[in-house]
Design an enzyme around this catalytic site. Structure first.
Site, PDB file in Angstrom:
ATOM      1  N   HIS B  38       3.644  50.483 -14.746  1.00 35.23           N
ATOM      2  CA  HIS B  38       2.286  50.678 -14.822  1.00 35.23           C
ATOM      3  C   HIS B  38       1.053  50.255 -13.875  1.00 35.23           C
ATOM      4  O   HIS B  38       1.055  48.815 -13.670  1.00 35.23           O
ATOM      5  CB  HIS B  38       2.172  51.202 -16.104  1.00 35.23           C
ATOM      6  CG  HIS B  38       1.982  49.743 -16.941  1.00 35.23           C
ATOM      7  ND1 HIS B  38       1.211  48.800 -17.174  1.00 35.23           N
ATOM      8  CD2 HIS B  38       3.025  48.605 -17.473  1.00 35.23           C
ATOM      9  CE1 HIS B  38       0.892  48.224 -18.043  1.00 35.23           C
ATOM     10  NE2 HIS B  38       2.736  47.807 -18.028  1.00 35.23           N
ATOM     11  N   ASN B  39      -0.448  50.402 -14.010  1.00 38.72           N
ATOM     12  CA  ASN B  39      -1.109  49.452 -13.746  1.00 38.72           C
ATOM     13  C   ASN B  39      -1.531  48.599 -14.486  1.00 38.72           C
ATOM     14  O   ASN B  39      -1.155  48.238 -15.580  1.00 38.72           O
ATOM     15  CB  ASN B  39      -2.574  50.509 -13.957  1.00 38.72           C
ATOM     16  CG  ASN B  39      -3.121  51.697 -13.139  1.00 38.72           C
ATOM     17  OD1 ASN B  39      -2.220  51.747 -11.515  1.00 38.72           O
ATOM     18  ND2 ASN B  39      -3.056  52.451 -13.462  1.00 38.72           N
ATOM     19  N   GLY B  40      -1.251  47.113 -13.486  1.00 40.32           N
ATOM     20  CA  GLY B  40      -1.592  45.754 -14.383  1.00 40.32           C
ATOM     21  C   GLY B  40      -0.424  45.434 -14.751  1.00 40.32           C
ATOM     22  O   GLY B  40      -0.366  44.723 -15.352  1.00 40.32           O
ATOM     23  N   SER B  41       0.884  45.742 -14.083  1.00 38.36           N
ATOM     24  CA  SER B  41       1.901  45.141 -13.792  1.00 38.36           C
ATOM     25  C   SER B  41       2.442  44.166 -12.954  1.00 38.36           C
ATOM     26  O   SER B  41       3.531  43.121 -13.762  1.00 38.36           O
ATOM     27  CB  SER B  41       3.130  46.589 -14.394  1.00 38.36           C
ATOM     28  OG  SER B  41       3.051  46.546 -13.192  1.00 38.36           O
ATOM     29  N   GLY B  42       1.233  43.695 -12.366  1.00 35.53           N
ATOM     30  CA  GLY B  42       0.967  42.709 -11.092  1.00 35.53           C
ATOM     31  C   GLY B  42       1.823  42.975  -9.876  1.00 35.53           C
ATOM     32  O   GLY B  42       2.666  41.355  -9.421  1.00 35.53           O
ATOM     33  N   LYS B  43       2.090  44.129  -9.566  1.00 30.52           N
ATOM     34  CA  LYS B  43       2.075  44.441  -8.179  1.00 30.52           C
ATOM     35  C   LYS B  43       1.739  44.358  -6.745  1.00 30.52           C
ATOM     36  O   LYS B  43       2.325  43.484  -6.412  1.00 30.52           O
ATOM     37  CB  LYS B  43       2.624  46.389  -8.299  1.00 30.52           C
ATOM     38  CG  LYS B  43       3.397  46.677  -9.893  1.00 30.52           C
ATOM     39  CD  LYS B  43       3.469  48.255  -9.277  1.00 30.52           C
ATOM     40  CE  LYS B  43       2.506  48.940  -9.607  1.00 30.52           C
ATOM     41  NZ  LYS B  43       1.832  49.108 -10.569  1.00 30.52           N
ATOM     42  N   SER B  44       0.637  44.562  -7.495  1.00 32.63           N
ATOM     43  CA  SER B  44      -0.621  43.909  -6.345  1.00 32.63           C
ATOM     44  C   SER B  44      -0.292  42.306  -6.166  1.00 32.63           C
ATOM     45  O   SER B  44      -0.834  41.832  -4.878  1.00 32.63           O
ATOM     46  CB  SER B  44      -1.930  44.549  -6.436  1.00 32.63           C
ATOM     47  OG  SER B  44      -1.896  45.765  -6.538  1.00 32.63           O
ATOM     48  N   GLU B 163       0.705  50.578  -2.381  1.00 37.40           N
ATOM     49  CA  GLU B 163      -0.030  52.089  -2.528  1.00 37.40           C
ATOM     50  C   GLU B 163      -0.674  53.103  -1.718  1.00 37.40           C
ATOM     51  O   GLU B 163      -1.836  53.819  -2.241  1.00 37.40           O
ATOM     52  CB  GLU B 163      -0.941  51.903  -4.412  1.00 37.40           C
ATOM     53  CG  GLU B 163       0.086  51.444  -4.924  1.00 37.40           C
ATOM     54  CD  GLU B 163      -1.149  51.562  -7.069  1.00 37.40           C
ATOM     55  OE1 GLU B 163      -1.742  52.383  -6.907  1.00 37.40           O
ATOM     56  OE2 GLU B 163      -0.606  50.602  -7.845  1.00 37.40           O
TER      57      GLU B 163
HETATM   58  N1  LIG Z   1      -9.160  39.574  -9.102  1.00 37.92           N
HETATM   59  C1  LIG Z   1      -9.072  39.824 -10.370  1.00 37.92           C
HETATM   60  N2  LIG Z   1      -9.493  38.575 -11.613  1.00 37.92           N
HETATM   61  C2  LIG Z   1      -8.707  38.508 -12.022  1.00 37.92           C
HETATM   62  N3  LIG Z   1      -8.326  39.438 -12.716  1.00 37.92           N
HETATM   63  C3  LIG Z   1      -6.760  40.165 -12.376  1.00 37.92           C
HETATM   64  C4  LIG Z   1      -7.576  40.204 -10.531  1.00 37.92           C
HETATM   65  N4  LIG Z   1      -6.547  41.206  -9.555  1.00 37.92           N
HETATM   66  C5  LIG Z   1      -5.807  41.552 -10.955  1.00 37.92           C
HETATM   67  N5  LIG Z   1      -5.966  41.048 -12.200  1.00 37.92           N
HETATM   68  C6  LIG Z   1      -5.352  41.441 -13.742  1.00 37.92           C
HETATM   69  O1  LIG Z   1      -4.240  41.070 -13.236  1.00 37.92           O
HETATM   70  C7  LIG Z   1      -2.772  42.104 -14.125  1.00 37.92           C
HETATM   71  C8  LIG Z   1      -1.818  42.447 -12.760  1.00 37.92           C
HETATM   72  O2  LIG Z   1      -2.974  43.316 -11.945  1.00 37.92           O
HETATM   73  P1  LIG Z   1      -2.405  43.849 -10.631  1.00 37.92           P
HETATM   74  O3  LIG Z   1      -1.085  42.790  -9.881  1.00 37.92           O
HETATM   75  O4  LIG Z   1      -3.781  44.207  -9.503  1.00 37.92           O
HETATM   76  O5  LIG Z   1      -1.929  45.027 -11.196  1.00 37.92           O
HETATM   77  P2  LIG Z   1      -0.725  46.285 -10.310  1.00 37.92           P
HETATM   78  O6  LIG Z   1      -1.493  46.419  -8.976  1.00 37.92           O
HETATM   79  O7  LIG Z   1       0.415  46.475 -10.494  1.00 37.92           O
HETATM   80  O8  LIG Z   1      -1.688  47.183 -10.841  1.00 37.92           O
HETATM   81  C9  LIG Z   1      -3.478  43.124 -14.795  1.00 37.92           C
HETATM   82  O9  LIG Z   1      -4.081  42.543 -15.734  1.00 37.92           O
HETATM   83  C10 LIG Z   1      -5.518  42.349 -13.933  1.00 37.92           C
HETATM   84  O10 LIG Z   1      -6.145  43.191 -14.569  1.00 37.92           O
HETATM   85 MG   LIG Z   2      -2.356  47.699  -7.838  1.00 38.91          MG
END
Ligand SMILES: Nc1ncnc2c1ncn2[C@@H]1O[C@H](COP(=O)(O)OP(=O)(O)O)[C@@H](O)[C@H]1O
Ligand SMILES: [Mg+2]
Lengths: 331, 270
Positions: B38-44, B163
């Site tokens: 899900h969104n925010g799970s740490g994929k990116s 994505e």
């Molecule tokens: N640049 C950033 N600064 C602070 N927190 C971040 C940043 N990018 C992502 N996060 C936090 O890290 C967590 C994982 O994010 P992200 O890897 O982008 O998730 P996904 O790609 O799965 O949606 C989330 O809780 C998000 O809020």
């Molecule tokens: Mg992402």
């Protein structure tokens, strides 16, 4: 929405000027501009201007668009001319046959009153005459002066003596020709060169300067990214404007205070979006191996054609002639 | 050691919360791995760590046997490319050919070689007739294909798609999926995706939740773990039943595949 929006003044074309390398164009134009300030002979200046316009004709640019680019400078040009004519009082007074261009004006109470009334009228009516405001203003001023020459009613407040001198005419013409040539040259450059090519051209020119190379390459990248993203951001701001308009914001009308509010309601989302974009872009660039200031190869390189070489030969000849004529004959 | 190896990798953006919370993962050469979550799970975050955009706080990352750190990062970037989500924000060049050239210019590839590669890879993504177009004149799908060409031209061994189809219209998704399908044979691919019909075709699916890998296996294995999927907020079970029914139905549905895809999408976003 028009997706083919072009920014800058570039006009699509395929003339020999279009095909010249951007760095050639910049260098030739730069030295042409310098020579405009070395040359002071009126006929020589006139010759240069005609020559420039001849070149403009060979590019088949739409002339009305070309002339339009002067409009912004027209006001400035007029003022310079007026100042030159009014305040340069050296040399003999201009005369055609017996008629000398020297006038005496009396500022009388009556004409002063008329003047003030016209000014007030102008200010009030000015709201409705948007388009020809400046011209109306000039005509009114001239009319007031004219009134004063034909109406002689005491008491006189001041007496003006205005005369048109030969030197004023010369220097005004010189300024006129120079500015017009400068504008034509820069218009010629921007009409026939894409902004990105201009950017590449500047980078090529500075490339031999080793100690500057790093900064030039960073600056060049900044410019090319700006050129890349201006249309994107522009489209985005249009979207936001429409969104705000659909929620009842009116960007045409309103007091200054409301206008500021509207501008802020555009700027804040734009800022947030741009920031997000910048972060993504930085990631994308870094992931593809960009290191700021590092040496890079280039897809677009200077393509020297025969016309480029001819242009440089012409430039050398022309510039030598300008210098020689200055030194030898003081032209 | 496998081609990509992560051992106990931790990362956090802020003090209190780990975005990656002890990742152990190995990926073999040539595998097509899909990451769900899900969104925010740490994929990116995981993707960015792999391409060296951010630096792990703890643990070890090995790519092709080389440990990823400051010294090896330039070397490793040659092996791994990434395509991001937003088609506009990763288009660096003023025209298509400039954009494909961008990475090559950074890598100091000679001009002749560059032109050859641009022609080769623009054809590979069917963009060879658009070389002089500006991004403003391209659709989202076309821009993403250009981004893929730009990455392919640099000849990485792994390509991560973060994505890459999620902002595209159905036509764009289809185009990009075709390109991915095309390069699957030659590259190791890590797809972070919301597109379940893509996930279905992966060799292997990894499900992430709160910075951890909670499921890892073939699509059949992963989709059996209904409880974990629900916990990970990938609530796709009802729809999966429905999908099965559509598949096996004798009803006269014209575009079975499209209905199925739509259901997958719906399932994922619920
Ligand atoms: N640049 C950033 N600064 C602070 N927190 C971040 C940043 N990018 C992502 N996060 C936090 O890290 C967590 C994982 O994010 P992200 O890897 O982008 O998730 P996904 O790609 O799965 O949606 C989330 O809780 C998000 O809020
Ligand atoms: Mg992402």
């Amino acid at each position: 929405m028009n997706n083919k929006m072009v920014f800058g003044q570039y006009v699509e074309g395929n003339s020999w000027i279009h095909r010249l390398d951007a760095s050639t164009k910049i260098i030739v134009l730069f030295f042409m501009m310098i020579s405009l300030f070395i040359v002071s002979n009126l006929y020589f200046l006139l010759g240069i201007l005609c020559f420039i316009w001849l070149i403009v004709l060979t590019t088949k640019l739409p002339l009305n668009q070309f002339l339009k680019s002067f409009r912004a400078m027209a006001t400035l040009l007029c003022f310079t001319l007026i100042f030159q004519i009014l305040f340069n009082t050296t040399g003999e007074i201009i005369h055609i046959g017996k008629f000398t261009f020297s006038f005496t004006f009396d500022l009388t109470i009556l004409s002063l009153i008329i003047g003030i009334i016209t000014l007030l009228l102008y200010i009030i009516l000015g709201k409705w005459i948007h388009k020809y405001r400046f011209i109306t203003f000039i005509i009114l001023v001239l009319l007031i002066f004219y009134l004063q020459t034909i109406i002689h009613i005491t008491p006189i407040i001041v007496t003006y003596n205005i005369s048109f001198h030969m030197n004023a005419f010369y220097s005004a013409s010189r300024v006129f020709l120079r500015i017009l040539s400068l504008l034509s040259l820069s218009a010629l450059l921007t009409f026939t060169t894409k902004p990105i090519d201009l950017n590449n051209g500047i980078e090529t020119i500075f490339h031999p300067l080793k100690f500057l190379r790093k900064y030039v390459s960073i600056f060049g990248m900044m410019m090319s990214i700006a050129l890349r993203f201006i249309p994107t951001l522009f489209n985005e701001s249009q979207k936001i404007l429409k969104a705000q308009a659909s929620r009842g914001a009116d960007f045409q009308e309103g007091s200054i205070k409301q206008k500021i509010g509207q501008i802020i309601s555009l700027l804040i989302p734009m800022f947030v979006i741009s920031y997000k974009r910048a972060e993504d872009l930085a990631n994308a660039m870094e992931a593809r191996g960009y290191i700021p200031g590092d040496e890079r190869t280039k897809l677009h390189i200077t393509k020297f054609r025969i016309t480029d070489i001819c242009s440089y030969i012409f430039l050398v000849l022309f510039f030598t002639f300008v210098i020689l004529s200055k030194v030898l004959w003081g032209l | 050691m496998s081609f990509i190896e992560l051992q106990d990798v931790y990362f956090r953006y802020t003090k209190d919360d780990y975005a990656l919370n002890g990742i152990n993962l190995s990926i073999n050469r040539g595998e097509h791995v899909c990451i769900l979550g899900h969104n925010g799970s740490g994929k990116s975050t995981l993707a960015k760590i792999l391409v060296g955009l951010i630096e792990k706080k703890k643990g070890h990352i090995y790519i092709d046997g080389i440990e990823l750190d400051e010294k090896t990062i330039d070397n490793i970037r040659q092996k791994i490319g990434i395509v991001f989500q937003n088609p506009d924000n990763q288009f660096v060049g003023v025209t298509v050919e400039d954009d494909i050239a961008f990475g090559l210019e950074n890598r100091k590839v000679s001009r002749d070689e560059m032109i050859k590669l641009i022609n080769q890879f623009s054809s590979k993504v069917s963009m060879q007739d658009f070389l002089n177009r500006n991004p403003e004149e391209l659709s989202g799908g076309e821009k993403q294909r250009v981004a893929i060409a730009g990455v392919l031209a640099m000849n990485p061994e792994v390509i991560i798609f973060d994505e890459a189809t999620s902002m595209l219209d159905p036509k764009g998704v289809k185009e990009v999926m075709e390109v991915i399908e095309n390069i699957k044979k030659e590259k190791t691919i890590i797809s972070i995706t919301h597109n379940l019909s893509e996930a279905k075709h992966c060799d292997r699916i990894i499900v992430m939740n709160q910075g951890k890998i909670v499921l890892d296996g073939t699509p059949e294995e992963v989709f059996k773990n209904t409880n974990v999927l629900i916990e990970s907020r990938l609530d796709i079970l009802d729809s999966m039943k429905l999908i099965d029914k559509v598949k096996n139905s004798t009803l006269n549905i014209n575009k079975k595949q499209e209905v199925e895809d739509a259901l997958w999408q719906y399932a994922y976003h619920k």
